[in-house]
Design a protein around this motif. Sequence first.
Motif, PDB file in Angstrom:
ATOM      1  N   TYR A   1     -15.810  15.347  29.099  1.00 57.11           N
ATOM      2  CA  TYR A   1     -15.375  15.312  27.701  1.00 57.11           C
ATOM      3  C   TYR A   1     -15.541  16.691  27.052  1.00 57.11           C
ATOM      4  O   TYR A   1     -14.646  17.178  26.364  1.00 57.11           O
ATOM      5  CB  TYR A   1     -16.184  14.256  26.940  1.00 57.11           C
ATOM      6  N   LEU A   2     -16.700  17.338  27.302  1.00 60.85           N
ATOM      7  CA  LEU A   2     -16.940  18.655  26.723  1.00 60.85           C
ATOM      8  C   LEU A   2     -15.976  19.697  27.278  1.00 60.85           C
ATOM      9  O   LEU A   2     -15.509  20.573  26.540  1.00 60.85           O
ATOM     10  CB  LEU A   2     -18.386  19.081  26.958  1.00 60.85           C
ATOM     11  N   GLN A   3     -15.661  19.601  28.571  1.00 58.28           N
ATOM     12  CA  GLN A   3     -14.688  20.526  29.152  1.00 58.28           C
ATOM     13  C   GLN A   3     -13.317  20.340  28.507  1.00 58.28           C
ATOM     14  O   GLN A   3     -12.608  21.310  28.233  1.00 58.28           O
ATOM     15  CB  GLN A   3     -14.582  20.304  30.667  1.00 58.28           C
ATOM     16  N   HIS A   4     -12.951  19.098  28.258  1.00 60.48           N
ATOM     17  CA  HIS A   4     -11.674  18.806  27.609  1.00 60.48           C
ATOM     18  C   HIS A   4     -11.657  19.364  26.183  1.00 60.48           C
ATOM     19  O   HIS A   4     -10.669  19.971  25.758  1.00 60.48           O
ATOM     20  CB  HIS A   4     -11.447  17.293  27.595  1.00 60.48           C
ATOM     21  N   GLN A   5     -12.745  19.168  25.457  1.00 64.63           N
ATOM     22  CA  GLN A   5     -12.828  19.690  24.091  1.00 64.63           C
ATOM     23  C   GLN A   5     -12.755  21.217  24.080  1.00 64.63           C
ATOM     24  O   GLN A   5     -12.121  21.810  23.207  1.00 64.63           O
ATOM     25  CB  GLN A   5     -14.123  19.219  23.417  1.00 64.63           C
ATOM     26  N   LEU A   6     -13.392  21.857  25.043  1.00 62.88           N
ATOM     27  CA  LEU A   6     -13.334  23.309  25.146  1.00 62.88           C
ATOM     28  C   LEU A   6     -11.910  23.775  25.431  1.00 62.88           C
ATOM     29  O   LEU A   6     -11.437  24.742  24.824  1.00 62.88           O
ATOM     30  CB  LEU A   6     -14.281  23.802  26.241  1.00 62.88           C
ATOM     31  N   ALA A   7     -11.222  23.074  26.321  1.00 62.02           N
ATOM     32  CA  ALA A   7      -9.835  23.440  26.631  1.00 62.02           C
ATOM     33  C   ALA A   7      -8.959  23.302  25.391  1.00 62.02           C
ATOM     34  O   ALA A   7      -8.104  24.165  25.122  1.00 62.02           O
ATOM     35  CB  ALA A   7      -9.301  22.570  27.769  1.00 62.02           C
ATOM     36  N   LEU A   8      -9.165  22.237  24.610  1.00 63.82           N
ATOM     37  CA  LEU A   8      -8.391  22.063  23.376  1.00 63.82           C
ATOM     38  C   LEU A   8      -8.705  23.177  22.378  1.00 63.82           C
ATOM     39  O   LEU A   8      -7.794  23.704  21.717  1.00 63.82           O
ATOM     40  CB  LEU A   8      -8.688  20.699  22.738  1.00 63.82           C
ATOM     41  N   ALA A   9      -9.969  23.544  22.257  1.00 67.30           N
ATOM     42  CA  ALA A   9     -10.352  24.607  21.324  1.00 67.30           C
ATOM     43  C   ALA A   9      -9.738  25.939  21.748  1.00 67.30           C
ATOM     44  O   ALA A   9      -9.273  26.713  20.902  1.00 67.30           O
ATOM     45  CB  ALA A   9     -11.877  24.714  21.261  1.00 67.30           C
ATOM     46  N   GLU A  10      -9.717  26.209  23.042  1.00 66.55           N
ATOM     47  CA  GLU A  10      -9.108  27.454  23.525  1.00 66.55           C
ATOM     48  C   GLU A  10      -7.602  27.457  23.253  1.00 66.55           C
ATOM     49  O   GLU A  10      -7.036  28.491  22.886  1.00 66.55           O
ATOM     50  CB  GLU A  10      -9.389  27.629  25.017  1.00 66.55           C
ATOM     51  N   GLN A  11      -6.977  26.290  23.405  1.00 65.64           N
ATOM     52  CA  GLN A  11      -5.538  26.192  23.125  1.00 65.64           C
ATOM     53  C   GLN A  11      -5.262  26.423  21.633  1.00 65.64           C
ATOM     54  O   GLN A  11      -4.332  27.142  21.268  1.00 65.64           O
ATOM     55  CB  GLN A  11      -5.044  24.805  23.554  1.00 65.64           C
ATOM     56  N   ARG A  12      -6.092  25.831  20.773  1.00 65.39           N
ATOM     57  CA  ARG A  12      -5.943  26.053  19.328  1.00 65.39           C
ATOM     58  C   ARG A  12      -6.151  27.518  18.986  1.00 65.39           C
ATOM     59  O   ARG A  12      -5.440  28.085  18.149  1.00 65.39           O
ATOM     60  CB  ARG A  12      -6.947  25.198  18.542  1.00 65.39           C
ATOM     61  N   ASN A  13      -7.127  28.153  19.622  1.00 63.83           N
ATOM     62  CA  ASN A  13      -7.400  29.564  19.372  1.00 63.83           C
ATOM     63  C   ASN A  13      -6.195  30.422  19.746  1.00 63.83           C
ATOM     64  O   ASN A  13      -5.821  31.333  18.990  1.00 63.83           O
ATOM     65  CB  ASN A  13      -8.637  29.996  20.159  1.00 63.83           C
ATOM     66  N   GLN A  14      -5.588  30.157  20.883  1.00 62.98           N
ATOM     67  CA  GLN A  14      -4.413  30.920  21.299  1.00 62.98           C
ATOM     68  C   GLN A  14      -3.275  30.739  20.301  1.00 62.98           C
ATOM     69  O   GLN A  14      -2.564  31.692  19.964  1.00 62.98           O
ATOM     70  CB  GLN A  14      -3.961  30.490  22.700  1.00 62.98           C
ATOM     71  N   HIS A  15      -3.103  29.512  19.817  1.00 59.71           N
ATOM     72  CA  HIS A  15      -2.056  29.237  18.827  1.00 59.71           C
ATOM     73  C   HIS A  15      -2.318  30.018  17.539  1.00 59.71           C
ATOM     74  O   HIS A  15      -1.395  30.608  16.960  1.00 59.71           O
ATOM     75  CB  HIS A  15      -2.001  27.737  18.555  1.00 59.71           C
ATOM     76  N   LEU A  16      -3.577  30.022  17.089  1.00 53.84           N
ATOM     77  CA  LEU A  16      -3.916  30.741  15.865  1.00 53.84           C
ATOM     78  C   LEU A  16      -3.741  32.246  16.025  1.00 53.84           C
ATOM     79  O   LEU A  16      -3.293  32.927  15.097  1.00 53.84           O
ATOM     80  CB  LEU A  16      -5.348  30.416  15.438  1.00 53.84           C
ATOM     81  N   LEU A  17      -4.083  32.769  17.199  1.00 59.00           N
ATOM     82  CA  LEU A  17      -3.881  34.199  17.439  1.00 59.00           C
ATOM     83  C   LEU A  17      -2.393  34.549  17.415  1.00 59.00           C
ATOM     84  O   LEU A  17      -2.007  35.593  16.875  1.00 59.00           O
ATOM     85  CB  LEU A  17      -4.504  34.604  18.775  1.00 59.00           C
ATOM     86  N   ALA A  18      -1.560  33.686  17.981  1.00 58.76           N
ATOM     87  CA  ALA A  18      -0.116  33.923  17.954  1.00 58.76           C
ATOM     88  C   ALA A  18       0.404  33.869  16.520  1.00 58.76           C
ATOM     89  O   ALA A  18       1.224  34.701  16.115  1.00 58.76           O
ATOM     90  CB  ALA A  18       0.604  32.896  18.826  1.00 58.76           C
ATOM     91  N   GLN A  19      -0.083  32.906  15.732  1.00 60.35           N
ATOM     92  CA  GLN A  19       0.321  32.812  14.328  1.00 60.35           C
ATOM     93  C   GLN A  19      -0.110  34.063  13.558  1.00 60.35           C
ATOM     94  O   GLN A  19       0.639  34.573  12.732  1.00 60.35           O
ATOM     95  CB  GLN A  19      -0.304  31.578  13.675  1.00 60.35           C
ATOM     96  N   GLN A  20      -1.314  34.525  13.823  1.00 57.93           N
ATOM     97  CA  GLN A  20      -1.824  35.717  13.149  1.00 57.93           C
ATOM     98  C   GLN A  20      -0.941  36.927  13.471  1.00 57.93           C
ATOM     99  O   GLN A  20      -0.623  37.727  12.579  1.00 57.93           O
ATOM    100  CB  GLN A  20      -3.266  35.973  13.568  1.00 57.93           C
ATOM    101  N   ALA A  21      -0.544  37.062  14.719  1.00 60.20           N
ATOM    102  CA  ALA A  21       0.309  38.184  15.114  1.00 60.20           C
ATOM    103  C   ALA A  21       1.660  38.100  14.406  1.00 60.20           C
ATOM    104  O   ALA A  21       2.190  39.122  13.928  1.00 60.20           O
ATOM    105  CB  ALA A  21       0.501  38.192  16.630  1.00 60.20           C
ATOM    106  N   LEU A  22       2.214  36.895  14.298  1.00 61.25           N
ATOM    107  CA  LEU A  22       3.493  36.739  13.600  1.00 61.25           C
ATOM    108  C   LEU A  22       3.361  37.064  12.117  1.00 61.25           C
ATOM    109  O   LEU A  22       4.242  37.706  11.527  1.00 61.25           O
ATOM    110  CB  LEU A  22       4.031  35.315  13.782  1.00 61.25           C
TER     111      LEU A  22
END
Length: 55
Positions: A22-43
């Motif tokens: 469960y924790l590994q899954h939550q970490l993967a989701l958090a990393e995915q959200r982080n990548q999305h936010l970084l892409a939004q920030q760049a745009l």
Amino acid sequence: MVAAAPAAPDAAALTAALHAQYLQHQLALAEQRNQHLLAQQALMQQMLDLMRRPV
């Protein structure tokens, strides 16, 4: 010769394994959200740069 029955799974070990999964899954989701936010920030930065250009 009789084959030994497999040992019953340890409930504590199963609980720990599920919790780790469960924790590994939550970490993967958090990393995915982080990548999305970084892409939004760049745009957003690109948009600001375009708006600051003199016409």
